[in-house]
Design a protein around this motif. Structure first.
Motif, PDB file in Angstrom:
ATOM      1  N   TYR A   1       0.850  -1.197   0.000  1.00 23.39           N
ATOM      2  CA  TYR A   1       0.000   0.000   0.000  1.00 23.39           C
ATOM      3  C   TYR A   1       0.883   1.244   0.000  1.00 23.39           C
ATOM      4  N   ALA A   2       0.424   2.250  -0.709  1.00 22.88           N
ATOM      5  CA  ALA A   2       1.168   3.502  -0.832  1.00 22.88           C
ATOM      6  C   ALA A   2       0.720   4.486   0.241  1.00 22.88           C
ATOM      7  N   SER A   3       1.674   5.207   0.798  1.00 23.33           N
ATOM      8  CA  SER A   3       1.346   6.257   1.769  1.00 23.33           C
ATOM      9  C   SER A   3       2.174   7.494   1.468  1.00 23.33           C
ATOM     10  N   ALA A   4       1.794   8.595   2.104  1.00 28.28           N
ATOM     11  CA  ALA A   4       2.562   9.834   1.959  1.00 28.28           C
ATOM     12  C   ALA A   4       3.601   9.960   3.061  1.00 28.28           C
ATOM     13  N   GLY A   5       4.003   8.828   3.639  1.00 27.44           N
ATOM     14  CA  GLY A   5       5.047   8.823   4.652  1.00 27.44           C
ATOM     15  C   GLY A   5       4.505   8.491   6.038  1.00 27.44           C
ATOM     16  N   ALA A   6       5.410   8.257   6.964  1.00 22.55           N
ATOM     17  CA  ALA A   6       5.036   7.886   8.332  1.00 22.55           C
ATOM     18  C   ALA A   6       4.163   8.959   8.972  1.00 22.55           C
ATOM     19  N   GLY A   7       3.047   8.522   9.538  1.00 21.63           N
ATOM     20  CA  GLY A   7       2.156   9.446  10.210  1.00 21.63           C
ATOM     21  C   GLY A   7       1.177  10.158   9.315  1.00 21.63           C
ATOM     22  N   SER A   8       1.294   9.970   7.997  1.00 21.62           N
ATOM     23  CA  SER A   8       0.363  10.614   7.070  1.00 21.62           C
ATOM     24  C   SER A   8      -1.023   9.986   7.212  1.00 21.62           C
ATOM     25  N   PRO A   9      -2.076  10.693   6.796  1.00 23.90           N
ATOM     26  CA  PRO A   9      -3.420  10.115   6.892  1.00 23.90           C
ATOM     27  C   PRO A   9      -3.539   8.776   6.172  1.00 23.90           C
ATOM     28  N   GLN A  10      -2.864   8.652   5.016  1.00 23.40           N
ATOM     29  CA  GLN A  10      -2.912   7.396   4.273  1.00 23.40           C
ATOM     30  C   GLN A  10      -2.293   6.258   5.080  1.00 23.40           C
ATOM     31  N   HIS A  11      -1.187   6.557   5.741  1.00 18.83           N
ATOM     32  CA  HIS A  11      -0.500   5.557   6.550  1.00 18.83           C
ATOM     33  C   HIS A  11      -1.353   5.146   7.744  1.00 18.83           C
ATOM     34  N   MET A  12      -1.895   6.120   8.461  1.00 15.77           N
ATOM     35  CA  MET A  12      -2.660   5.814   9.662  1.00 15.77           C
ATOM     36  C   MET A  12      -3.944   5.065   9.319  1.00 15.77           C
ATOM     37  N   ALA A  13      -4.587   5.438   8.215  1.00 12.63           N
ATOM     38  CA  ALA A  13      -5.807   4.732   7.798  1.00 12.63           C
ATOM     39  C   ALA A  13      -5.511   3.274   7.513  1.00 12.63           C
ATOM     40  N   ALA A  14      -4.374   3.011   6.871  1.00  8.71           N
ATOM     41  CA  ALA A  14      -3.988   1.631   6.550  1.00  8.71           C
ATOM     42  C   ALA A  14      -3.660   0.848   7.809  1.00  8.71           C
ATOM     43  N   GLU A  15      -2.992   1.481   8.762  1.00  6.05           N
ATOM     44  CA  GLU A  15      -2.627   0.775   9.989  1.00  6.05           C
ATOM     45  C   GLU A  15      -3.864   0.413  10.818  1.00  6.05           C
ATOM     46  N   VAL A  16      -4.837   1.307  10.851  1.00  5.90           N
ATOM     47  CA  VAL A  16      -6.085   0.992  11.549  1.00  5.90           C
ATOM     48  C   VAL A  16      -6.792  -0.166  10.839  1.00  5.90           C
ATOM     49  N   PHE A  17      -6.800  -0.133   9.515  1.00  9.65           N
ATOM     50  CA  PHE A  17      -7.421  -1.203   8.726  1.00  9.65           C
ATOM     51  C   PHE A  17      -6.744  -2.547   9.007  1.00  9.65           C
ATOM     52  N   LYS A  18      -5.420  -2.552   8.982  1.00  8.39           N
ATOM     53  CA  LYS A  18      -4.673  -3.784   9.249  1.00  8.39           C
ATOM     54  C   LYS A  18      -4.987  -4.332  10.640  1.00  8.39           C
ATOM     55  N   SER A  19      -5.007  -3.435  11.607  1.00 13.90           N
ATOM     56  CA  SER A  19      -5.251  -3.848  12.985  1.00 13.90           C
ATOM     57  C   SER A  19      -6.646  -4.434  13.161  1.00 13.90           C
TER      58      SER A  19
END
Length: 325
Positions: free
Chosen positions: A157-175
């Motif tokens: 999955y692509a993100s705009a870097g650590a802590g970006s909204p894209q990253h955090m949304a993916a981490e919540v989804f994974k969890s």
């Protein structure tokens, strides 16, 4: 008791200073207002600043200047705001990344958001949408979860870097789904989306305003939106992720902040103007075209949201062992 000339001078100076301080909120604004944007021009934060800045200028009869201060994931602008004069003439756009995520992601920041800043109002939310490249066969959130569980770490999955909204949304989804997706970080949302469009990366939680043209052209497929309600006007027929993953939510919210010691009458005046402007039909329509849903709050409500989201994201960051890049 008689006062000498020097005492009278001191007393007069104190009185004048006190009078000026007391008069300031009533006179506000009597010079240009600067709105600091912590990200480059062109995105949702910049759009909000410019649309509302124009309305504020018309209402106040003073110029409103938008100052973009990007860099360090928004930390440069936030540090700047923690040091400016608390007179209401410098205020800032505050997305959740800069005031709720960064303070709990970066261990040694030279500012404390809750100590150094105060909320003026919420301004809007930007829903994100879970999209997949044309090379991914999943046609629903449930499909993606099933395929990801069958092949752990296969999907990127692509993100705009650590802590970006894209990253955090993916981490919540994974969890919440028990899946394992591999992050591919980029320096910004635009290059991240380019590689999803090209099929180099499989998945992205993308701001809807950026993804919409490519969803409509068929270059990427929308599986679900990240908010609590469907976005039928923009993505008819596309469900929320929460319909498959109960209680999932990970929108981008954006508000306005000022230095902590800004006088409350000035905060109240700015809050009233933001709420007035964001209720205007032409403003709401213009923002909706950009995928921004207008939303307002009291100053206290916005400050409380910042505090509660810091706690929320601190837990996500700890659980996922996320570290700054």
């Amino acid at each position: 008791m008689k006062l000498n000339h020097r005492a009278w001078a001191i007393a007069a100076c104190v009185f004048a200073t006190a009078t000026a301080v007391q008069a300031q909120p009533q006179d506000f604004p009597n010079k240009p207002i600067h709105i600091v944007v912590p990200l480059p021009p062109g995105g949702s934060n910049d759009v909000l600043a410019r649309v509302l800045g124009q309305k504020m200028a018309e209402a106040f009869g003073q110029p409103v200047v938008v100052d973009n201060k990007p860099g360090a994931a928004g930390n440069i602008a936030t540090e700047f705001m923690s040091r400016v004069e608390a007179d209401g003439y410098t205020i800032a756009v505050a997305p959740n990344q800069t005031v709720a995520v960064n303070p709990v992601l970066y261990p040694k920041l030279p500012f404390d958001v809750q100590r150094d800043l105060q909320g003026i109002s919420m301004m809007g939310r930007v829903p994100m949408v879970l999209v997949v490249s044309s090379k991914v066969s999943a046609t629903s959130v449930a499909d993606l979860i099933t395929q990801a569980k069958a092949a752990p770490d296969k999907f990127t999955y692509a993100s705009a870097g650590a802590g970006s909204p894209q990253h955090m949304a993916a981490e919540v989804f994974k969890s919440m789904t028990g899946t394992r997706l591999t992050q591919i970080p980029y320096k910004g949302s635009a290059p991240a989306l380019v590689d999803v469009l090209g099929g180099t990366v499989d998945v992205m939680f993308c701001p809807i305003n950026s993804a919409l043209p490519h969803i409509r052209s068929g270059k990427i497929r929308a599986l679900g939106t990240t908010g609590t309600q469907r976005l039928e006007a923009l993505l008819p027929g596309v469900p929320t992720i929460a319909e498959t993953v109960p209680n999932y939510e990970s929108d981008i919210w954006i508000g306005m902040v000022a230095p902590a010691k800004t006088p409350q009458p000035i905060i109240a005046k700015l809050n009233a103007e933001l709420r007035r402007s964001l209720a205007l039909p032409d403003v709401r329509a213009k923002l909706a075209e950009q995928g921004i849903y207008a939303e307002t709050s009291t100053p206290a409500e916005f400050s409380a949201l910042i505090a509660s989201d810091q706690k929320r994201w601190a837990a996500v960051i700890k659980a996922a062992n996320i570290v700054p890049e």
